[in-house]
Design a protein around this motif. Structure first.
Motif, PDB file in Angstrom:
ATOM      1  N   PRO A 417      18.324 -23.517 -21.375  1.00 45.86           N
ATOM      2  CA  PRO A 417      17.370 -24.039 -20.400  1.00 45.86           C
ATOM      3  C   PRO A 417      16.460 -22.936 -19.853  1.00 45.86           C
ATOM      4  CG  PRO A 417      19.569 -23.940 -19.457  1.00 45.86           C
ATOM      5  CD  PRO A 417      19.722 -23.649 -20.912  1.00 45.86           C
ATOM      6  N   SER A 418      15.239 -23.313 -19.565  1.00 42.44           N
ATOM      7  CA  SER A 418      14.278 -22.374 -18.993  1.00 42.44           C
ATOM      8  C   SER A 418      14.386 -22.414 -17.473  1.00 42.44           C
ATOM      9  CB  SER A 418      12.862 -22.732 -19.445  1.00 42.44           C
ATOM     10  OG  SER A 418      11.910 -21.895 -18.836  1.00 42.44           O
ATOM     11  N   VAL A 419      14.584 -21.255 -16.876  1.00 44.90           N
ATOM     12  CA  VAL A 419      14.711 -21.141 -15.425  1.00 44.90           C
ATOM     13  C   VAL A 419      13.589 -20.234 -14.926  1.00 44.90           C
ATOM     14  CG1 VAL A 419      16.185 -20.430 -13.516  1.00 44.90           C
ATOM     15  CG2 VAL A 419      17.200 -21.475 -15.556  1.00 44.90           C
ATOM     16  N   PRO A 420      12.757 -20.694 -14.004  1.00 46.82           N
ATOM     17  CA  PRO A 420      11.684 -19.844 -13.498  1.00 46.82           C
ATOM     18  C   PRO A 420      12.233 -18.560 -12.884  1.00 46.82           C
ATOM     19  CG  PRO A 420      11.362 -22.120 -12.814  1.00 46.82           C
ATOM     20  CD  PRO A 420      12.726 -22.048 -13.405  1.00 46.82           C
ATOM     21  N   GLY A 421      11.568 -17.457 -13.182  1.00 46.94           N
ATOM     22  CA  GLY A 421      11.963 -16.183 -12.623  1.00 46.94           C
ATOM     23  C   GLY A 421      12.832 -15.341 -13.531  1.00 46.94           C
ATOM     24  N   VAL A 422      13.408 -15.926 -14.606  1.00 44.64           N
ATOM     25  CA  VAL A 422      14.239 -15.168 -15.542  1.00 44.64           C
ATOM     26  C   VAL A 422      13.849 -15.545 -16.968  1.00 44.64           C
ATOM     27  CG1 VAL A 422      16.188 -14.966 -13.958  1.00 44.64           C
ATOM     28  CG2 VAL A 422      16.083 -16.891 -15.557  1.00 44.64           C
ATOM     29  N   THR A 423      14.136 -14.642 -17.906  1.00 41.00           N
ATOM     30  CA  THR A 423      13.939 -14.886 -19.336  1.00 41.00           C
ATOM     31  C   THR A 423      15.255 -14.612 -20.038  1.00 41.00           C
ATOM     32  OG1 THR A 423      11.637 -14.183 -19.180  1.00 41.00           O
ATOM     33  CG2 THR A 423      12.594 -14.288 -21.374  1.00 41.00           C
ATOM     34  N   THR A 424      15.672 -15.510 -20.900  1.00 39.72           N
ATOM     35  CA  THR A 424      16.959 -15.366 -21.587  1.00 39.72           C
ATOM     36  C   THR A 424      16.753 -15.351 -23.094  1.00 39.72           C
ATOM     37  OG1 THR A 424      17.285 -17.771 -21.529  1.00 39.72           O
ATOM     38  CG2 THR A 424      18.269 -16.476 -19.741  1.00 39.72           C
ATOM     39  N   ARG A 563      29.463  -7.608  -6.975  1.00 43.22           N
ATOM     40  CA  ARG A 563      28.042  -7.860  -6.727  1.00 43.22           C
ATOM     41  C   ARG A 563      27.207  -6.639  -7.124  1.00 43.22           C
ATOM     42  NH1 ARG A 563      24.852  -6.520  -2.379  1.00 43.22           N
ATOM     43  NH2 ARG A 563      23.125  -7.920  -1.861  1.00 43.22           N
ATOM     44  N   PHE A 564      26.145  -6.866  -7.884  1.00 45.90           N
ATOM     45  CA  PHE A 564      25.189  -5.790  -8.193  1.00 45.90           C
ATOM     46  C   PHE A 564      23.784  -6.408  -8.278  1.00 45.90           C
ATOM     47  CE2 PHE A 564      26.788  -7.304 -12.255  1.00 45.90           C
ATOM     48  CZ  PHE A 564      25.646  -7.450 -13.039  1.00 45.90           C
ATOM     49  N   SER A 565      22.775  -5.566  -8.168  1.00 45.40           N
ATOM     50  CA  SER A 565      21.394  -6.043  -8.066  1.00 45.40           C
ATOM     51  C   SER A 565      20.584  -5.619  -9.278  1.00 45.40           C
ATOM     52  CB  SER A 565      20.723  -5.492  -6.798  1.00 45.40           C
ATOM     53  OG  SER A 565      21.413  -5.918  -5.643  1.00 45.40           O
ATOM     54  N   LEU A 566      19.550  -6.402  -9.527  1.00 45.68           N
ATOM     55  CA  LEU A 566      18.586  -6.108 -10.583  1.00 45.68           C
ATOM     56  C   LEU A 566      17.208  -5.923  -9.963  1.00 45.68           C
ATOM     57  CD1 LEU A 566      19.572  -8.822 -13.240  1.00 45.68           C
ATOM     58  CD2 LEU A 566      20.262  -6.422 -13.229  1.00 45.68           C
ATOM     59  N   ASP A 567      16.446  -5.000 -10.496  1.00 43.12           N
ATOM     60  CA  ASP A 567      15.043  -4.877 -10.146  1.00 43.12           C
ATOM     61  C   ASP A 567      14.214  -5.659 -11.153  1.00 43.12           C
ATOM     62  OD1 ASP A 567      15.538  -3.288  -7.959  1.00 43.12           O
ATOM     63  OD2 ASP A 567      15.440  -1.422  -9.116  1.00 43.12           O
ATOM     64  N   PRO A 568      13.005  -6.040 -10.789  1.00 44.67           N
ATOM     65  CA  PRO A 568      12.162  -6.792 -11.737  1.00 44.67           C
ATOM     66  C   PRO A 568      12.033  -6.052 -13.068  1.00 44.67           C
ATOM     67  CG  PRO A 568      11.182  -6.851  -9.567  1.00 44.67           C
ATOM     68  CD  PRO A 568      12.343  -5.902  -9.479  1.00 44.67           C
ATOM     69  N   ASP A 642      12.696 -11.359 -14.076  1.00 42.36           N
ATOM     70  CA  ASP A 642      11.271 -11.060 -14.061  1.00 42.36           C
ATOM     71  C   ASP A 642      10.742 -10.828 -12.656  1.00 42.36           C
ATOM     72  OD1 ASP A 642      11.161 -11.342 -16.848  1.00 42.36           O
ATOM     73  OD2 ASP A 642      10.942 -13.515 -16.666  1.00 42.36           O
ATOM     74  N   GLY A 643      11.531 -11.185 -11.624  1.00 43.32           N
ATOM     75  CA  GLY A 643      11.063 -11.004 -10.254  1.00 43.32           C
ATOM     76  C   GLY A 643      10.295 -12.228  -9.780  1.00 43.32           C
ATOM     77  N   PRO A 644      10.086 -12.337  -8.493  1.00 46.88           N
ATOM     78  CA  PRO A 644       9.380 -13.506  -7.948  1.00 46.88           C
ATOM     79  C   PRO A 644       7.913 -13.511  -8.365  1.00 46.88           C
ATOM     80  CG  PRO A 644       9.703 -11.852  -6.246  1.00 46.88           C
ATOM     81  CD  PRO A 644      10.461 -11.378  -7.451  1.00 46.88           C
ATOM     82  N   ALA A 645       7.353 -14.687  -8.489  1.00 46.91           N
ATOM     83  CA  ALA A 645       5.939 -14.830  -8.823  1.00 46.91           C
ATOM     84  C   ALA A 645       5.091 -14.259  -7.705  1.00 46.91           C
ATOM     85  CB  ALA A 645       5.592 -16.307  -9.072  1.00 46.91           C
ATOM     86  N   GLY A 646       4.077 -13.472  -8.067  1.00 48.32           N
ATOM     87  CA  GLY A 646       3.221 -12.867  -7.058  1.00 48.32           C
ATOM     88  C   GLY A 646       3.870 -11.738  -6.300  1.00 48.32           C
TER      89      GLY A 646
END
Length: 784
Positions: A417-424, A563-568, A642-646
């Motif tokens: 499935p396509s989810v806005p904000g990420v690419t798989t 828990r860990f974080s990702l940057d765009p 991919d990070g938030p739009a804008g």
């Protein structure tokens, strides 16, 4: 040209030969004496050398250089010098006579004799010897009777062989023999065989060679033909071994067809080869060489007529050989017209029979008319048996793998499935052996609030049973995640589900929930590999995740969340152990290889028509596919945030909190703090965290249902001041409404609604179709 090996012992029927002049110097064999010889002794030696031989003629001294212009036939040659050869070295009663039977015997068998005076280098032969070696009258005029002149008559390949053998016989005072070829003035070539013996003088020195020659052309042709047949039989035996090996290595039907159409038949090079199988009574062309496509299309996927030789071969399960076009036209007139257009003149139809059932036919054809002998027919029949066994095995293999591939396609998600904000990107590589089906799987699950769950797992085993368990576990885990359960609860419920199946199988798994709004990953690991993250600067590293037992081992196992974080632009990679473990490669080496592949530069989005993430997935998968040591399935899942739009995060946070799961409350508070900080309203953090904790705690403590937590940030238009407004909602399915109480000073609870009323700008309770929704709002300045 092959020559006959020398054999010690009595002289055998000879063949002609000579040696180079003075191969052995006259005095090399002279015995040494302690004192120099006197003049009287030297005169005696001279007279001895000039004594007449058995022919009655006086021999000139060894130093003489006189040459006779032609070979001189000598009728008494055999009597004086060859009789000792026939008698094994025992002289006859008289040295100047020969037995009555010798000359007729030699004449009847076409045997000639020769005498070579080694010291004077003079070669003599009788008329039969001259005729055998091809010396006619004109040839004798040019022949000076020396060894050099004689060697010039021989084939260039044979002269060195004859020279070496004669030189060895002279040196050893022994005998020799060989085949050789002579080339006449007209270029005609004939084969001759000789046998000669070296005779010594009174001082033990090599004096002359005498022997026989006879025409061996027919004999040599028979020998050459026998040698050729032996070589051909050896080549065919080697061909059968190589064909058996190549066909045993052929895995699929396409492999069998390729091997068959490339086989070089030794001594029987075909002009056309066709391999066809029979399925449901119809012929199917699997492979062909030497034919035009249109000439075979008439038979492809058709029912063969009963009068076709291939149908006859299948019906009787025996090969059918057709030697001429006339035989084909006479015996198979029904199919002659389309067959004649191929231009072939002889055919061999070999039925392919496996397990007592005809499964196909091989066709071997030739441009010329050919009557195959027994050896050739045996070779082709053996080849047909090898092809039949290989084809039967390949058909079974293809059927099993088609079934396995279909089952695997059903078990794995058809699309991600396509989810806005990420690419798989996902990849699946089946093991190199077996049914190519197993328990590895991946999944991408859309979650409430627009977030996404990533699943990678591996059920123990590589068979249909493991694949079936994998399908059930995948569906159950997907359902738990889609309901909004936190990662630890999803993994615990999946473990309990697998244990309840009572299959004696366990599974390793990693589940990661990705907050699409601000790139935070909550990962849970059950005996599986740690995720690997490719950072924005191109480096890659393993992210340690707290682990627990594999699923299905302990139904009561509790799992911890990391828990860990990702940057765009950063990518998280999940895989099964088949990618990083193999025979001859341990886990550490495999992880290091994976991180090196991830760290290599990627093309930018504008440089390629494909997404760089797909390029990265192909790079990793191709590296695994090229490995000869791979014995396990591989599932690979990549997600890039991919990070938030804008550049602004989506300003909503939505989480499900399990009933009586108090640990989840702390996790939600931490997520809320991160979200408010990213949204630019850090002034709301303390108040929002306190009030949210009160509402969530009340929902899960005073009801027997799960709670759904939602936080949204709204902004007024810039014209109205651009103020920010935070709204937090907690939903549950209980019809019991909260009651505001006034606790005493010593009470430890009952102040939740009082705090909400005191700190929130507004709050309330709203009914839903099932249950209720409690909410509060905080207002503040515009985000910086």
């Amino acid at each position: 040209m092959p020559t006959e090996p020398e054999s010690p012992g009595p002289a055998l029927p000879p063949g002609a030969s000579a040696v180079e002049p003075r191969a052995v110097e006259p005095r090399t064999a002279e015995p040494r004496t302690a004192e120099p010889r006197t003049a009287e002794q030297r005169v005696t030696d001279q007279r001895t050398a000039e004594q007449p031989t058995g022919t009655g003629r006086a021999r000139p001294p060894a130093q003489s250089t006189r040459r006779t212009p032609a070979v001189r036939p000598s009728p008494s040659l055999a009597a004086a010098r060859l009789a000792p050869v026939l008698s094994g070295g025992l002289p006859p009663a008289s040295a100047d006579t020969m037995p009555d039977w010798l000359e007729p015997a030699m004449a009847a068998n076409g045997i000639g004799s020769f005498d070579w005076d080694i010291r004077r280098d003079v070669l003599e032969g009788d008329p039969r010897a001259c005729a055998i070696i091809g010396l006619d009258a004109s040839g004798q005029a040019r022949f000076d009777r020396t060894a050099t002149s004689f060697l010039a008559l021989l084939h260039p390949e044979d002269a060195p062989v004859v020279r070496r053998r004669v030189e060895r016989a002279v040196a050893e005072l022994g005998q020799c023999g060989a085949y050789y070829r002579t080339v006449g003035p007209s270029g005609a070539m004939r084969a001759v065989r000789f046998r000669g013996r070296v005779l010594a003088d009174a001082f033990g020195r090599a004096s002359r060679m005498v022997g026989f020659v006879w025409d061996a052309t027919v004999e040599l042709h028979k020998r050459d033909r026998a040698d050729r047949m032996a070589l051909l039989r050896e080549a065919r035996s080697r061909f059968i071994k190589e064909a058996a090996r190549a066909l045993s290595e052929a895995v699929t039907v396409r492999d069998v067809a390729r091997v068959f159409t490339e086989l070089p038949l030794p001594g029987l090079p075909p002009d056309g080869l066709v391999l066809a199988s029979f399925e449901a009574g119809r012929a199917r062309i699997l492979g062909a060489s030497g034919y035009r496509t249109d000439s075979l299309a008439v038979w492809d996927r058709t029912v063969l007529p009963a009068g076709h030789p291939a149908a006859e071969a299948l019906r009787h399960r025996t090969p059918v050989f057709v030697s001429t076009r006339e035989d084909f036209r006479e015996n198979y007139p029904e199919v002659w017209e389309p067959t004649s257009r191929t231009g072939r003149s002889s055919w061999a139809y070999l039925p392919l029979v496996a397990s007592g059932r005809a499964i196909g036919v091989c066709v071997v054809s030739f441009d010329d008319e050919r009557e195959l002998d027994a050896d050739e027919r045996t070779l082709l029949t053996t080849l047909g048996g090898l092809v039949a066994q290989s084809l039967a095995r390949a058909r079974l293999h293809d059927a099993e793998h088609e079934l396995a591939a279909g089952l695997q396609r059903v078990m794995l998600p058809r699309t991600v499935p396509s989810v806005p904000g990420v690419t798989t990107a996902v990849r699946y590589l089946a093991a190199g052996s077996g049914l190519q089906i197993g328990g590895d799987w991946y999944d991408v699950v859309p979650l409430p609030g627009g977030h996404v769950g990533l699943v990678i797992g591996d059920v123990q085993g590589h068979d249909v049973h493991a694949a079936g368990i994998m399908g059930q576990l995948r569906i159950a885990l997907r359902a738990y995640a889609a309901e909004g359960h936190p990662p630890a609860a999803v993994m615990a419920r999946a473990s309990r589900f697998l244990a309840d199946l009572d299959t004696d199988h366990f599974a390793t798994c990693t589940y990661a929930e990705v907050n699409v709004d601000y790139g935070v990953v909550y990962a849970v690991r059950a005996g599986h590999l740690d995720p690997v993250v490719r950072r924005a600067d191109g480096t890659a590293a393993v992210v340690p995740v707290a682990g627990g037992l594999p699923l299905g081992i302990d139904p009561d196992q509790e799992y911890r969340v990391t828990r860990f974080s990702l940057d765009p632009g950063e990518t998280v990679v999940l895989c099964t152990d088949g990618l990083v473990e193999a025979r001859g490669m341990d886990l550490d080496e495999g992880i290091a290889r994976l991180t090196r592949a991830l760290a290599r530069p990627l093309p930018s989005a504008g440089e390629s028509a494909r997404d760089p993430l797909e390029e990265l997935a192909d790079r990793i998968a191709s590296q695994a596919a090229d490995s000869n040591e791979r014995e396990d399935d591989i599932a690979l899942l990549l997600l890039r945030w991919d990070g938030p739009a804008g550049g602004l995060a989506a300003q909503q946070l939505r989480r499900r909190i399990g009933q009586a799961d108090l640990a989840r409350v702390a996790e939600v508070r931490a997520e809320l703090r991160d979200a408010l900080r990213r949204w630019g309203v850090a002034e709301f953090i303390d108040t929002a965290e306190l009030l949210s904790s009160e509402l969530v705690t009340n929902a899960i403590r005073h009801t027997d249902r799960d709670a759904m937590f939602t936080a949204r940030l709204y902004r007024e238009p810039e014209a109205d001041g651009g103020r920010a407004r935070l709204r937090v909602e907690v939903e549950d399915e209980s019809d019991l409404w909260p009651t505001r109480r006034t606790p005493g000073e010593q009470a430890s609870s009952g102040r939740g609604l009082m705090l909400v009323e005191a700190l929130a700008d507004s709050w309330g309770v709203e009914p839903r179709g099932s249950g209720k929704r409690m909410w509060f709002e905080l207002s503040g300045a515009a985000a910086a």
